[in-house]
Structures are given as C-alpha cells and as structure tokens.
Design a protein around this motif. Structure first.
Motif, PDB file in Angstrom:
ATOM      1  N   PHE A   1       0.841  -1.199   0.000  1.00  0.00           N
ATOM      2  CA  PHE A   1       0.000   0.000   0.000  1.00  0.00           C
ATOM      3  C   PHE A   1       0.866   1.234   0.000  1.00  0.00           C
ATOM      4  O   PHE A   1       1.909   1.274   0.649  1.00  0.00           O
ATOM      5  N   TYR A   2       0.457   2.248  -0.771  1.00  0.00           N
ATOM      6  CA  TYR A   2       1.172   3.528  -0.742  1.00  0.00           C
ATOM      7  C   TYR A   2       0.261   4.628  -1.278  1.00  0.00           C
ATOM      8  O   TYR A   2      -0.546   4.402  -2.187  1.00  0.00           O
ATOM      9  N   MET A   3       0.392   5.806  -0.712  1.00  0.00           N
ATOM     10  CA  MET A   3      -0.343   6.971  -1.190  1.00  0.00           C
ATOM     11  C   MET A   3       0.614   8.152  -1.263  1.00  0.00           C
ATOM     12  O   MET A   3       1.398   8.386  -0.337  1.00  0.00           O
ATOM     13  N   THR A   4       0.567   8.881  -2.366  1.00  0.00           N
ATOM     14  CA  THR A   4       1.463  10.014  -2.572  1.00  0.00           C
ATOM     15  C   THR A   4       0.802  11.312  -2.119  1.00  0.00           C
ATOM     16  O   THR A   4      -0.390  11.354  -1.814  1.00  0.00           O
ATOM     17  N   CYS A   5       1.596  12.376  -2.112  1.00  0.00           N
ATOM     18  CA  CYS A   5       1.041  13.706  -1.826  1.00  0.00           C
ATOM     19  C   CYS A   5       1.306  14.613  -3.026  1.00  0.00           C
ATOM     20  O   CYS A   5       1.534  15.815  -2.868  1.00  0.00           O
ATOM     21  N   ALA A   6       1.273  14.027  -4.218  1.00  0.00           N
ATOM     22  CA  ALA A   6       1.565  14.766  -5.443  1.00  0.00           C
ATOM     23  C   ALA A   6       0.652  15.983  -5.584  1.00  0.00           C
ATOM     24  O   ALA A   6      -0.566  15.870  -5.478  1.00  0.00           O
ATOM     25  N   GLY A   7       1.253  17.143  -5.807  1.00  0.00           N
ATOM     26  CA  GLY A   7       0.497  18.371  -5.961  1.00  0.00           C
ATOM     27  C   GLY A   7       0.176  19.071  -4.659  1.00  0.00           C
ATOM     28  O   GLY A   7      -0.333  20.191  -4.664  1.00  0.00           O
ATOM     29  N   GLU A   8       0.457  18.417  -3.542  1.00  0.00           N
ATOM     30  CA  GLU A   8       0.123  18.994  -2.239  1.00  0.00           C
ATOM     31  C   GLU A   8       1.365  19.227  -1.384  1.00  0.00           C
ATOM     32  O   GLU A   8       1.263  19.472  -0.175  1.00  0.00           O
ATOM     33  N   GLU A   9       2.533  19.170  -2.019  1.00  0.00           N
ATOM     34  CA  GLU A   9       3.784  19.296  -1.270  1.00  0.00           C
ATOM     35  C   GLU A   9       3.882  20.635  -0.540  1.00  0.00           C
ATOM     36  O   GLU A   9       4.285  20.691   0.627  1.00  0.00           O
ATOM     37  N   ALA A  10       3.522  21.719  -1.230  1.00  0.00           N
ATOM     38  CA  ALA A  10       3.660  23.043  -0.625  1.00  0.00           C
ATOM     39  C   ALA A  10       2.708  23.224   0.553  1.00  0.00           C
ATOM     40  O   ALA A  10       3.061  23.827   1.573  1.00  0.00           O
ATOM     41  N   THR A  11       1.494  22.695   0.428  1.00  0.00           N
ATOM     42  CA  THR A  11       0.526  22.797   1.510  1.00  0.00           C
ATOM     43  C   THR A  11       1.044  22.135   2.777  1.00  0.00           C
ATOM     44  O   THR A  11       0.930  22.678   3.885  1.00  0.00           O
ATOM     45  N   VAL A  12       1.639  20.958   2.610  1.00  0.00           N
ATOM     46  CA  VAL A  12       2.087  20.177   3.764  1.00  0.00           C
ATOM     47  C   VAL A  12       3.407  20.701   4.329  1.00  0.00           C
ATOM     48  O   VAL A  12       3.524  20.968   5.535  1.00  0.00           O
TER      49      VAL A  12
ATOM     50  N   LEU B   1     -19.677  29.562  17.224  1.00  0.00           N
ATOM     51  CA  LEU B   1     -18.404  28.870  17.328  1.00  0.00           C
ATOM     52  C   LEU B   1     -17.315  29.594  16.542  1.00  0.00           C
ATOM     53  O   LEU B   1     -16.572  28.994  15.780  1.00  0.00           O
ATOM     54  N   PRO B   2     -17.176  30.913  16.686  1.00  0.00           N
ATOM     55  CA  PRO B   2     -16.204  31.635  15.873  1.00  0.00           C
ATOM     56  C   PRO B   2     -14.774  31.503  16.356  1.00  0.00           C
ATOM     57  O   PRO B   2     -13.851  31.898  15.668  1.00  0.00           O
ATOM     58  N   ALA B   3     -14.565  30.935  17.547  1.00  0.00           N
ATOM     59  CA  ALA B   3     -13.217  30.923  18.111  1.00  0.00           C
ATOM     60  C   ALA B   3     -12.364  29.792  17.573  1.00  0.00           C
ATOM     61  O   ALA B   3     -11.172  29.733  17.818  1.00  0.00           O
ATOM     62  N   CYS B   4     -12.967  28.852  16.847  1.00  0.00           N
ATOM     63  CA  CYS B   4     -12.217  27.692  16.397  1.00  0.00           C
ATOM     64  C   CYS B   4     -11.321  28.052  15.224  1.00  0.00           C
ATOM     65  O   CYS B   4     -11.809  28.482  14.178  1.00  0.00           O
ATOM     66  N   PRO B   5      -9.992  27.910  15.378  1.00  0.00           N
ATOM     67  CA  PRO B   5      -9.101  28.234  14.268  1.00  0.00           C
ATOM     68  C   PRO B   5      -9.203  27.171  13.191  1.00  0.00           C
ATOM     69  O   PRO B   5      -9.240  25.981  13.463  1.00  0.00           O
ATOM     70  N   ALA B   6      -9.292  27.577  11.960  1.00  0.00           N
ATOM     71  CA  ALA B   6      -9.362  26.631  10.860  1.00  0.00           C
ATOM     72  C   ALA B   6      -8.619  27.174   9.664  1.00  0.00           C
ATOM     73  O   ALA B   6      -8.662  28.364   9.382  1.00  0.00           O
ATOM     74  N   CYS B   7      -7.900  26.321   8.990  1.00  0.00           N
ATOM     75  CA  CYS B   7      -7.142  26.723   7.805  1.00  0.00           C
ATOM     76  C   CYS B   7      -7.560  25.818   6.663  1.00  0.00           C
ATOM     77  O   CYS B   7      -7.375  24.607   6.723  1.00  0.00           O
ATOM     78  N   TYR B   8      -8.167  26.370   5.645  1.00  0.00           N
ATOM     79  CA  TYR B   8      -8.602  25.599   4.500  1.00  0.00           C
ATOM     80  C   TYR B   8      -7.617  25.800   3.370  1.00  0.00           C
ATOM     81  O   TYR B   8      -7.619  26.819   2.705  1.00  0.00           O
ATOM     82  N   CYS B   9      -6.760  24.807   3.175  1.00  0.00           N
ATOM     83  CA  CYS B   9      -5.661  24.936   2.198  1.00  0.00           C
ATOM     84  C   CYS B   9      -6.023  24.211   0.910  1.00  0.00           C
ATOM     85  O   CYS B   9      -6.417  23.050   0.937  1.00  0.00           O
ATOM     86  N   THR B  10      -5.897  24.886  -0.206  1.00  0.00           N
ATOM     87  CA  THR B  10      -6.070  24.256  -1.495  1.00  0.00           C
ATOM     88  C   THR B  10      -4.765  23.575  -1.855  1.00  0.00           C
ATOM     89  O   THR B  10      -3.740  24.234  -2.023  1.00  0.00           O
ATOM     90  N   GLY B  11      -4.785  22.259  -1.986  1.00  0.00           N
ATOM     91  CA  GLY B  11      -3.549  21.528  -2.190  1.00  0.00           C
ATOM     92  C   GLY B  11      -2.937  21.714  -3.556  1.00  0.00           C
ATOM     93  O   GLY B  11      -1.720  21.729  -3.706  1.00  0.00           O
ATOM     94  N   TRP B  12      -3.742  21.846  -4.588  1.00  0.00           N
ATOM     95  CA  TRP B  12      -3.206  21.856  -5.947  1.00  0.00           C
ATOM     96  C   TRP B  12      -2.734  23.251  -6.300  1.00  0.00           C
ATOM     97  O   TRP B  12      -3.369  23.985  -7.038  1.00  0.00           O
ATOM     98  N   THR B  13      -1.582  23.644  -5.742  1.00  0.00           N
ATOM     99  CA  THR B  13      -1.021  24.954  -6.000  1.00  0.00           C
ATOM    100  C   THR B  13       0.351  24.828  -6.635  1.00  0.00           C
ATOM    101  O   THR B  13       1.075  25.763  -6.728  1.00  0.00           O
TER     102      THR B  13
END
Length: 300
Positions: free
Chosen positions: A123-134, A288-300
C-alpha cells in the motif's frame, strides 16, 4: 525483507543525488511548454481564480458565496509575479530548505509508488500536488506541536527529520520499524517528532486532536495540535464534532484541510452545497467563531 528495504533506501539516496544536480541546471527548455496566461486554477470538482493578494476569510458565509481564490506568487512557468504581495519574505536559507524538502518528497513518492505497483509492499499513497501545503504548514509549526495526520502528510515528517531509512522500514514493516510490522504501510508515527500514528478510518484523528489540544490548554504548554484532513473527511461526523469541541473548549487546535477537490472518487461538487469553506464557517452561525481553521487548497 531487510535486503528489500535496504535496496529501496539506496535507490532513494541515488535519486536525491541526481536531483541535486538537476536543481542547479537551467530549466528554460521546460518553460517554453508552459503557459503564463492562465488566470484560474482548475482541479477535480471545481475552478477557482488566482490572486496575488493574501487574504484571510472569516465569519459566516452563504452557500452562494464566491469560491475562495488561490493565492500564488509564481506564474505557470515558475517565474515570480512582480505585483504579487509577499507579506513575509523568507531568508534564502529557509526557502532553499523548504524547496529541498518538497523536491525530496516528490522523488520518494515516485520511487515508493513504483515499488508498490511492483508488489514490493502492499500500500502507498502520494502527496503529489500537495507538497507546498504540507511542507509549508509544517515549517510554520513548532517542533513541539503535535501533528494528527491523515494519509498524505508525510512531508511533515520529512521536514521534521524522519529519514528515508525510517520511511522504508515502515513501508516494509521490518524489525527496525517501531511498530514491528503491526501497522499497514504509510501508517507512520514518531513519538520523538510528535507525530501521532496514522489511522485508516477517515477523520478519526480530528476529535483526537481536539482532545489533545484541550489537554495542552490545561497544561499551559504553549503548544498546539495540528490536524490534517482532506475535504472528503469533512463529510464525516467526526469533523463537525471536533470543530464543535475545539471551539467550545477554546482549545488550541489548528484544522488544516487539503482541498484538492476530489475525495478519492467523489468530486467536491457532489459532496457539498456551495464550497468547502462553508462547512467550517457555518459553525460561526452557531456561536463557534473561536475555532481556528485553515482551509488549504492543495493543488497549487
């Protein structure tokens, strides 16, 4: 089994040596095939406009709200965009380290994916296209911050010092791996690097992160829990429960969503009414406005 792992480690090292030579060459010949005229980013499940201004979106959103644009400072050829706003310029040494980590990640993903297709491990999964996000988000965290990941965040481990030997040992499940082969491949974990072991079911790491963050608050440790997940996991009940608990308890929990528009087999436009940000921002409507959240678009 050990010899197979050793062979994979050697192949990765040789590829990295070759990559170092490539990084110093001129890529002008490759640029002529790229276009610098695109003004939108297309990915499975949607299309978003590019922007050169970094903006933070907060507060309640309507389902009909426009899509959050994709921030970039380089065009399609890899050239700097003169008018792009760069709030925080990185020192050359740090920028090089970030780029090196992303390049190494690509090489490892290519080799390991091919090895899995050859049947060397299951089993293997890549992070192709999401390197910068991670890798970029990993660089922004403190090494003491605890990471709760999903499947494609091994770039965090690369940044924190997980070696290629460590990756190969885990993938082969040999005696040199802390789990002694009791986990599936890519289910990495490292106590020393504050990286919780990957769990197969989607979104189970999110309530764990919220609970760990609350413990950090009680301990006054000054650290945060970083929870990574894909936009498909946002369809799970655990996502909403975790957001609710973290916000209500005021826990220092950072939710980082890799939105590539395609949850394995289901595009985002078949999962949500509107865009993914509504899933998180809708919680603000319920106090619930205090919850920090970051929505990152991976394909950048």
């Amino acid at each position: 089994m050990f010899m197979r792992a050793y062979g994979l480690q050697t192949k990765i090292r040789r590829s990295i040596q070759h990559l170092r030579l490539v990084l110093g060459t001129n890529h002008a010949s490759a640029r002529q095939f790229a276009t610098a005229t695109e003004d939108t980013l297309e990915f499975p499940g949607g299309r978003v406009p590019f922007t050169t201004d970094m903006q933070f979106v907060g507060g309640p959103l309507e389902a009909s709200s426009p899509r959050i644009p994709c921030y970039r400072t380089l065009d399609g050829t890899g050239r700097a965009i003169p008018e792009a706003s760069v709030p925080h310029n990185l020192p050359p040494q740090q920028a090089t380290a970030l780029y090196k980590a992303m390049a190494q990640l690509q090489v490892m993903d290519t080799i390991c994916y091919d090895a899995q297709r050859q049947g060397r491990f299951s089993f293997y999964m890549t992070c192709a296209g999401e390197e910068a996000t991670v890798v970029g988000s990993a660089a922004g965290l403190d090494g003491r911050d605890t990471v709760f990941s999903q499947y494609r965040e091994h770039g965090v481990l690369v940044w924190r010092g997980f070696t290629f030997d460590d990756f190969a040992n885990q993938l082969y499940g040999n005696r040199l791996e802390p789990g002694q082969g009791r986990q599936m491949p890519i289910h990495y974990g490292s106590k020393n690097l504050n990286y919780q072991t990957v769990s197969s079911p989607l979104a189970t790491q999110l309530p764990h992160a919220a609970g760990a963050a609350y413990a950090m608050k009680l301990d006054k440790s000054g650290t945060v829990a970083a929870a990574y997940f894909g936009e498909g996991a946002a369809s799970e009940g655990d996502f909403h429960a975790a957001i609710n608990f973290a916000a209500t308890l005021g826990a220092p929990c950072l939710f980082i969503c890799r939105n590539n528009g395609y949850a394995i087999s289901t595009p985002a436009n078949e999962q949500y009414k509107g865009n993914l940000a509504v899933q998180g921002c809708i919680h603000a409507l319920f106090g619930l406005p205090a919850c920090p959240a970051c929505y990152c678009t991976g394909w950048t």
